[in-house]
Design an enzyme around this catalytic site. Structure first.
Site, PDB file in Angstrom:
ATOM      1  CD  GLU A  96      -5.391  -2.490   2.219  1.00 24.96           C
ATOM      2  OE1 GLU A  96      -5.737  -1.930   1.154  1.00 24.96           O
ATOM      3  OE2 GLU A  96      -4.837  -1.883   3.144  1.00 24.96           O
ATOM      4  CB  THR A 149      -0.880   0.063   1.259  1.00 20.84           C
ATOM      5  OG1 THR A 149      -0.019   0.183   2.399  1.00 20.84           O
ATOM      6  CG2 THR A 149      -1.734  -1.165   1.416  1.00 20.84           C
ATOM      7  CE  LYS A 202     -17.686  13.030  17.964  1.00 18.40           C
ATOM      8  NZ  LYS A 202     -17.640  11.793  18.708  1.00 18.40           N
ATOM      9  CD1 TRP A 254     -19.787  11.557  14.005  1.00 20.44           C
ATOM     10  CD2 TRP A 254     -17.647  12.085  13.655  1.00 20.44           C
ATOM     11  NE1 TRP A 254     -19.008  10.740  14.805  1.00 20.44           N
ATOM     12  CE2 TRP A 254     -17.690  11.047  14.609  1.00 20.44           C
ATOM     13  CE3 TRP A 254     -16.397  12.587  13.272  1.00 20.44           C
ATOM     14  CZ2 TRP A 254     -16.543  10.513  15.178  1.00 20.44           C
ATOM     15  CZ3 TRP A 254     -15.252  12.043  13.844  1.00 20.44           C
ATOM     16  CH2 TRP A 254     -15.339  11.023  14.784  1.00 20.44           C
TER      17      TRP A 254
HETATM   18  P1  ADP Z   1      -3.576   3.774   0.150  1.00 27.99           P
HETATM   19  O1  ADP Z   1      -4.432   3.139   1.212  1.00 27.99           O
HETATM   20  O2  ADP Z   1      -2.165   3.462   0.286  1.00 27.99           O
HETATM   21  O3  ADP Z   1      -3.912   5.221  -0.109  1.00 27.99           O
HETATM   22  P2  ADP Z   1      -5.245   2.491  -1.781  1.00 27.99           P
HETATM   23  O4  ADP Z   1      -5.205   2.819  -3.202  1.00 27.99           O
HETATM   24  O5  ADP Z   1      -5.344   1.108  -1.386  1.00 27.99           O
HETATM   25  O6  ADP Z   1      -3.935   3.079  -1.228  1.00 27.99           O
HETATM   26  O7  ADP Z   1      -6.359   3.372  -1.119  1.00 27.99           O
HETATM   27  C1  ADP Z   1      -7.582   2.860  -0.693  1.00 27.99           C
HETATM   28  C2  ADP Z   1      -8.372   3.971  -0.105  1.00 27.99           C
HETATM   29  O8  ADP Z   1      -8.652   4.966  -1.078  1.00 27.99           O
HETATM   30  C3  ADP Z   1      -9.730   3.549   0.392  1.00 27.99           C
HETATM   31  O9  ADP Z   1      -9.654   3.003   1.681  1.00 27.99           O
HETATM   32  C4  ADP Z   1     -10.502   4.858   0.357  1.00 27.99           C
HETATM   33  O10 ADP Z   1     -10.245   5.637   1.511  1.00 27.99           O
HETATM   34  C5  ADP Z   1      -9.901   5.568  -0.827  1.00 27.99           C
HETATM   35  N1  ADP Z   1     -10.752   5.409  -2.019  1.00 27.99           N
HETATM   36  C6  ADP Z   1     -10.626   4.529  -3.011  1.00 27.99           C
HETATM   37  N2  ADP Z   1     -11.577   4.712  -3.953  1.00 27.99           N
HETATM   38  C7  ADP Z   1     -12.342   5.743  -3.532  1.00 27.99           C
HETATM   39  C8  ADP Z   1     -13.485   6.416  -4.049  1.00 27.99           C
HETATM   40  N3  ADP Z   1     -14.042   6.087  -5.194  1.00 27.99           N
HETATM   41  N4  ADP Z   1     -13.988   7.432  -3.324  1.00 27.99           N
HETATM   42  C9  ADP Z   1     -13.435   7.800  -2.152  1.00 27.99           C
HETATM   43  N5  ADP Z   1     -12.354   7.212  -1.612  1.00 27.99           N
HETATM   44  C10 ADP Z   1     -11.805   6.195  -2.289  1.00 27.99           C
END
Ligand code: ADP
Length: 540
Positions: free
Chosen positions: A326, A181, A434, A439
């Site tokens: 993941e 990641t 918050k 929120w």
């Molecule tokens: P990292 O966690 O290292 O940034 P990832 O690409 O695995 O890399 O990121 C996943 C995260 O990206 C998700 O948990 C979410 O928070 C965000 N994410 C992915 N797609 C979307 C989306 N369409 N809208 C909003 N957030 C998103």
């Protein structure tokens, strides 16, 4: 029923048998090349042979440091089908993290693009297990370097046996791929993809209600092949005989728009920052994008204004999707149900800017302190995910327990789920604001700001407040030649939100810090804002 193994060898053999004449269009430093699948699959056999002759065995990790191009595609299949592990390495991480990732994965061999070679030279004294570095280049000679254990990809392939057997008995639960990641906090964590996970995820990409990837498509994964396997597209595309356009090193928005026009790309996938840039290219140039049936956007929230511009101004259908490293990554896609097509335009846009409906095969839940959240489109909770292409642990990491509990992946994303089952991410757990016990969703305010015609991008963060604990502050980057005042921004937001949601301050910036994959890096932004606010306090 028969228990055949769901592995990548089956996928390559299918392409080999039935799609020999379909093509891969690959942009490299020397130009754009059109290569038939017959050639690609032959080179997959050769690469497997070459790696074997270098001593790569079952379970060994082979790292790639590469852009999206045909050689990387060959590695995608040659490495797993010989029983080894394809470890795609993010080229944009810090040198320290790069060395950490390579060492943690215990990569034995690296495949590196010639222009990315300096990344490895910089960390050569920190990396421990590498026996061979194979340079992927169109040139005859290798780059000049002090490294000694080098080989040329093309020479190795030339010498290798084109009849090298790919292993079709690989157990489907064997690890095929590994990806770390990008890690907004702490060290990057590895996610191991099984053959079975990739196989089933590829099938899911072919469903009409998801991406509908098919033989008819000309697909361009812009999302890097070092980031969640380019969302799994190269795997599915080769299997389905889809024509692939791989945009190569440093693709600018203009290059991407030209590739769409020249090769009649029908679907392309990338993160919102890519699409923002693409829109600017379309505004400035005159490109024919009429071949596009779908652009797939995920990785962070797609602003509603952007979806509207793509569809109304350029008539390019836009599909918003959600996933994580993941999760292979596809979890949800914002497609409308047939009876929702009758809603008015604004309502449809609202639904399509949510993260959408879970794809078949995956299960989701939203939970808060009271248990499962009701599907009322309002109550918020953390999103949990499970299914056959969802990881169940981080690779060799004893902190896995925090994220993988009770058979579910705890995503750290805060969501509501509406009556139809559509998911909306309101924030990441750690980015929620918050204020006075209530929120505030930073994502909602960001979306509203990015819909302003003068705003290029915007990010909203919490700053500590003695009275309310936290208050939102907006950071805004204006489009070229546009002006706005702090008051104008607040007035623009006022009719759209409850009073306590309106940011206390609006700071104008040149740029918002981003992660290696183009997401807002809120940790760095918070530091920057703290500094800006303390400077303005001390000068007032
Ligand atoms: P990292 O966690 O290292 O940034 P990832 O690409 O695995 O890399 O990121 C996943 C995260 O990206 C998700 O948990 C979410 O928070 C965000 N994410 C992915 N797609 C979307 C989306 N369409 N809208 C909003 N957030 C998103």
């Amino acid at each position: 029923m028969m228990q055949t193994q769901l592995n990548l060898t089956t996928m390559v053999k299918h392409a080999e048998k039935y799609f020999a004449d379909k093509t891969v269009i690959s942009r490299t430093l020397s130009g754009v090349h059109t290569i038939p699948y017959s050639k690609i699959t032959e080179r997959i056999h050769r690469l497997a042979g070459a790696l074997k002759s270098l001593g790569v065995g079952k379970g060994d990790r082979v790292g790639t440091i590469a852009w999206n191009h045909h050689r990387h595609l060959e590695a995608y299949f040659a490495i797993p089908t010989m029983g080894a592990v394809l470890h795609t390495i993010n080229i944009r991480v810090s040198p320290d993290d790069l060395a950490y990732i390579i060492n943690h994965a215990e990569d034995k061999v690296l495949l590196v693009d010639e222009d990315l070679f300096p990344l490895i030279e910089r960390v050569k004294d920190q990396i421990t297990d590498i026996e061979k570095i194979i340079v992927m280049t169109d040139k005859e000679e290798l780059p000049e370097t002090s490294l000694t254990n080098m080989a040329s990809y093309e020479s190795l392939l030339e010498e290798a046996d084109p009849d090298t057997e790919l292993d079709d008995a690989i157990d489907e639960n064997t690890i095929a791929g590994l990806c770390y990641t990008s890690g907004t906090t702490g060290r990057p964590k590895g996610v191991a993809y099984s053959h079975r996970g990739i196989y089933l995820h590829s099938l899911a990409l072919g469903l009409k209600d998801t991406v509908g990837l098919s033989e008819e498509d000309i697909a361009m994964p812009i999302v890097p092949m070092f980031h969640v396997n380019a969302w799994g597209m190269p795997f599915a595309a080769l299997w389905f005989g889809t024509t692939q356009v791989l945009p190569g090193p440093m693709p600018t928005p203009q290059i991407l728009a030209e590739l769409v026009e020249d090769y009649k790309v029908t679907m392309a996938a990338g993160v919102p920052t890519i699409w923002m840039g693409f829109l600017q290219a379309l505004e400035q140039g005159n490109y024919d994008t009429s071949s596009l049936r779908c652009i797939l956007c995920g990785g962070s929230a797609a602003p509603k204004g952007m979806i509207r511009t793509f569809e109304s101004t350029y008539h390019i259908p836009f599909v918003h999707a959600y996933g994580m490293t993941e999760t292979s990554p596809i979890v949800t896609l914002a497609r409308l149900k047939s009876y929702q097509q009758e809603l008015d335009e604004e309502e449809r846009l609202e639904l399509r800017s949510r993260q959408g409906m879970v794809v078949p095969g995956i299960e989701i839940r939203g939970i808060n302190e009271h248990g499962d959240i009701p599907h009322d489109g309002n109550t918020i909770g953390e999103l949990l995910v499970r299914g056959p292409w969802i990881a169940d642990a981080y690779y060799k990491n004893d902190r896995s327990e925090e994220s993988f509990r009770d058979g579910w992946l705890h995503t750290g994303d805060v969501v509501n789920i509406d009556e139809e089952g559509s998911v909306k991410i309101v924030d990441r757990t750690k980015d929620m604001i918050k204020s006075g016990g209530e929120w505030i969703s930073s994502v909602d305010i960001e979306n509203a700001l990015m819909a302003h015609e003068a705003v290029f991008e915007a990010s909203v963060i919490a700053v500590p407040d003695p009275k309310w604990q936290e208050r939102p502050v907006a950071c805004v980057v204006l489009k070229e030649k546009k002006t706005l005042t702090e008051e104008e921004v607040k007035e623009f937001l006022t009719p759209q939100f409850a009073k306590y949601w309106i940011p206390d301050r609006v700071l104008f910036m040149e740029e918002i810090p981003k992660t290696s994959v183009g997401k807002f890096l809120k940790r760095a932004l918070r530091d920057q804002v703290e500094e800006m606010l303390s400077l303005s306090d001390s000068s007032s």
